[in-house]
Structures are given as C-alpha cells and as structure tokens.
Design a protein around this motif. Structure first.
Motif, PDB file in Angstrom:
ATOM      1  N   ALA A   1     -14.712 -10.825 -23.356  1.00  0.00           N
ATOM      2  CA  ALA A   1     -15.959 -11.114 -24.060  1.00  0.00           C
ATOM      3  C   ALA A   1     -16.540 -12.448 -23.591  1.00  0.00           C
TER       4      ALA A   1
ATOM      5  N   GLU B   1     -29.117  -5.720 -21.318  1.00  0.00           N
ATOM      6  CA  GLU B   1     -28.285  -5.966 -22.505  1.00  0.00           C
ATOM      7  C   GLU B   1     -27.573  -4.685 -22.941  1.00  0.00           C
ATOM      8  N   THR B   2     -26.477  -4.358 -22.238  1.00  0.00           N
ATOM      9  CA  THR B   2     -25.647  -3.208 -22.605  1.00  0.00           C
ATOM     10  C   THR B   2     -24.193  -3.678 -22.594  1.00  0.00           C
ATOM     11  N   GLN B   3     -23.275  -2.726 -22.788  1.00  0.00           N
ATOM     12  CA  GLN B   3     -21.836  -3.052 -22.767  1.00  0.00           C
ATOM     13  C   GLN B   3     -21.265  -3.024 -21.356  1.00  0.00           C
TER      14      GLN B   3
ATOM     15  N   SER C   1     -25.049   6.140 -24.457  1.00  0.00           N
ATOM     16  CA  SER C   1     -25.067   4.701 -24.746  1.00  0.00           C
ATOM     17  C   SER C   1     -26.041   3.997 -23.797  1.00  0.00           C
ATOM     18  N   GLY C   2     -26.312   2.743 -24.104  1.00  0.00           N
ATOM     19  CA  GLY C   2     -27.071   1.889 -23.196  1.00  0.00           C
ATOM     20  C   GLY C   2     -28.421   2.438 -22.779  1.00  0.00           C
TER      21      GLY C   2
ATOM     22  N   GLU D   1     -18.657  -5.782 -20.308  1.00  0.00           N
ATOM     23  CA  GLU D   1     -17.353  -5.604 -20.941  1.00  0.00           C
ATOM     24  C   GLU D   1     -16.600  -4.434 -20.296  1.00  0.00           C
ATOM     25  N   LYS D   2     -17.348  -3.363 -20.004  1.00  0.00           N
ATOM     26  CA  LYS D   2     -16.710  -2.192 -19.393  1.00  0.00           C
ATOM     27  C   LYS D   2     -16.293  -2.471 -17.950  1.00  0.00           C
TER      28      LYS D   2
END
Length: 253
Positions: A199, A188-190, A20-21, A193-194
């Motif tokens: 959100a 701009e990755t998650q 990911s990312g 949130e992680k």
C-alpha cells in the motif's frame, strides 16, 4: 446526454475485465448511453457486485481471457442472449513489476497470456458475432511508448496491443469494423496494488506518476469511460487504427 439522445442506444457491447476499474466504469457508462453490456471477470463475487452497481441491461460471465474455453463460453452466452455484437472493449489485462535481471518465466508468461494471447483470441472469437460497422476498442497503455524500469514485459505486451490495432484495422476494413487502441496513463484503480506493490509503495508510485503528468494528477476511471464511449459510438466514425492516449499528457510531451 445530448438532448436526451443516447450515443449507444440499442447496442450490444462486450467488455472483458468489466468487473472493476476502467472496465466497470465503462460498462456503467455504456448502459447509461443505452447499450446492453455483457461483462467478464475472473471473480464471481466482483462480477455480482459490478452487476448490482450497473443496475440494468447487464449480463455477467465469469472467465479468464487467457483460457480459450472460457472465451467460447462467453460468446455462447452472448449469442444465445443477444445474437450479435456491436461493440467489443477488449480491456482485460494487467501486470506485475519485475526487473529484467530477476524476472521469472512465470512473470513473463502470465503477462503475455492475458495481455497478448487473451486479447488476441478475445477479438478473434468475437468476429463471427460482430455486426459489420461495429467498433473494437483495445486497452493498451502509454507504457507502450515509454521506457519504464521493471515494467518492460508489461510495456512490450501493450506495444503488441498497439500493433494489433493497426493490423486488424486493415483486416476488418471491408466489414467497416473500426479498431482502435486506447492508452491510459496512471488511473485511480487498484492496478498498483495488484502489480505486487505494498500500500505504501503504491501510494509513492501514484505520487511519482502524478508528478510526471502535465495535468498533475492521476486520471479517473470515468475519464477513461468517456473516451471509450467516444470510440465505440458514431462520434468517432472516421477514426480507425489510432492509439488514443488518455494520460494527462504524460507520454505526449
């Protein structure tokens, strides 16, 4: 690509946190530049999706870098399939927010197990397969030079990564293996949130980060990938031991 020439033609690359990312964007770009990639991640489903996204010349191995048996399995697959490694992008990492006053032992241990111990042994266990003249890229963070409240365990873990690049540059110089760290700013990755933010909080944090970046925005995973390709390729043949900030100027001015 310069006149059809690929910067990583025929190279064997291992990317941890490649599902990911930034890791995924880099794996995709590596393959476009002619490399064969082996990517790791903890979640089988994400790995399968990542492999489909990358398309060709990709092998997935599920595992957690903080588990040394998982690392041994990773390199057994690399050895069996490819026989050697040219490029290692030790990218797996992350962290949650916690103020000093309330941080728990498990918060601290989790961050250091992955970002420091996991990265240390990811590199150590790769060495027997490494071709002389190869390139190792470590994911640090511009937090390694910034004082960010509630991110101190994370920042300290990334300062350790920066230090590893220096020491390993000296230890591996006789093998002409270059070691550099790459320090992203907000991307701009998650990751937010992680990190344990809702959100809404993640959105606010992203906006706040963007306001602190001279370029006025968060970076894109593909912008990280471009820099890692540079550090992995002969384009950076006279660069070792550096920490290359890819942070829109955030920690530089």
């Amino acid at each position: 690509m310069n006149n059809g020439t690929k910067k990583l033609a025929g190279k064997i690359a291992v990317i941890t946190g490649g599902n990911s990312g930034m890791g995924l964007a880099t794996a995709k770009r590596f393959v476009e530049e002619g490399a064969h990639v082996v990517i790791t991640g903890r979640r089988e489903k994400e790995l399968a999706e990542a492999a489909a996204f990358i398309g060709i010349n990709v092998t997935t191995v599920a595992g957690d870098v903080s588990n040394l048996e998982d690392l041994d399995r990773l390199y057994a697959v690399v050895k069996e399939k490819h026989g050697h490694i040219d490029i290692l992008f030790a990218n797996a990492g992350g962290g949650t927010v916690a103020p000093l006053a309330t941080a728990t032992e498990s918060h601290f241990d989790k961050i250091f197990d992955v970002n420091v111990k996991g990265l240390f042994f990811t590199v150590q266990k790769a060495l027997p397969l490494f071709k002389d003249g190869g390139s190792i890229i470590l994911t640090s963070s511009n937090a390694n030079v910034l004082g960010v409240p509630a991110f101190t365990a994370y920042a300290a873990s990334k300062a350790a990564v920066r230090s590893f690049a220096r020491g390993w540059t000296m230890e591996l110089k006789d093998r002409k293996i270059r070691v550099n760290s790459m320090s992203p700013g907000p991307i701009e990755t998650q990751a937010l949130e992680k990190a344990g933010l809702t959100a809404e909080q993640a959105e606010q944090a992203a906006a706040q980060f963007a306001s602190q970046v001279p370029l006025g925005r968060r970076g894109k995973p593909e912008e990280i990938a471009a820099v890692v390709v540079f550090l992995a390729s002969d384009e950076s043949s006279y660069i070792t031991g550096v920490d290359l900030a890819v942070d829109g100027g955030m920690a530089q001015v």
